[in-house]
Design an enzyme around this catalytic site. Sequence first.
Site: not given
Length: 298
Positions: A56, A100, A123
């Site tokens: 990322k 995460q 997300d």
Amino acid sequence: MSNTPNIIDGLHVASLVRDEVRCDVNDWLAAGNRPPKLQVILVGANQASKVYVGAKTRACNEVGIESETIVLPDTTSEKILKERIQELNNDDSVDGILVQLPLPSHMTPLAVIESIDYRKDVDGFHPMNVGRLTIGQPCYRSCTPAGIMHLLKHYSLSPRSKHVVVVGASNIVGSPAAIMLSRENDEGKATTTICHKYTKDLTLHTISADMVIVAAGVPGLITGQMIKEGAIVVDVGMNRIPDPTTERGYRLVGDCDYDSVAEKASWITPVPGGVGPMTVAMLMKNTLLAAKKAVYPD
Ligand code: NAD
């Protein structure tokens, strides 16, 4: 006679998406704005998580998005983590926040996700974004299923009026994918069946599907015998299989038995190089949307 399916090339399509984001970021900067910023929080030392965060960060660098990673020890309490998130919620220089997953087992992932300002939830996991997705309202769409939809669109593989079977019903892949595929007022328009570990006879469903999306985390779950001739197969699975012949000691495989499924499918995603790169590319898209306040204007 052996069948050669068309390959759904996620590496290629993801690079096109990143090119598009890079151009948009350049325009955004040329208009006098500051660079978009993604703030990543990594709790603990999960090896796969480190790899994903690295990917990322690299993608951010490539497209001109600023990124910063806060690494917290796996002994961090949920309270401390939420306090850090709250600081980022209040920080106007941060556009997108990503925690995460997975989190250490003493934490409740949903409670942590809910503590992220939904307007920075790039997300697309916050209940506000998931809820808005289900009723067709503007929202951040979960990156992996959004990446699948983008791939299908790129290759003109419309799910419209098809019978699509989604294997896996998690909050981050299977369920949102099924919602996107089935909404009649958006691009999906498919008749969608969701299967999961409680499904009694998986083959009964997959064999009748025009399109199978597999996100179960079970290597080799779907074999050629389970799909019909000409089906479109999207394999989301990313499973590490020990392999002493490789430098890393493992290799990545999907949830499909690739060779036997390829004998029947008309289109198929490889693993790696299918859905995986799309997830990161869609995250770049969402972060730019966040910087522009395009989903949730002030
Ligand atoms: P999860 O463990 O949260 O959910 C798995 C789902 O599959 C559950 O709904 C479960 O009921 C179902 N399932 C498990 N065994 C099954 C079986 N035998 N038959 C039918 N259904 C079964 O997993 P997840 O987070 O949704 O991830 C699924 C897979 O996708 C994993 O391999 C993961 O690594 C991969 N993944 C890939 C990406 C990507 O970017 N390509 C992103 C996220 C997840």
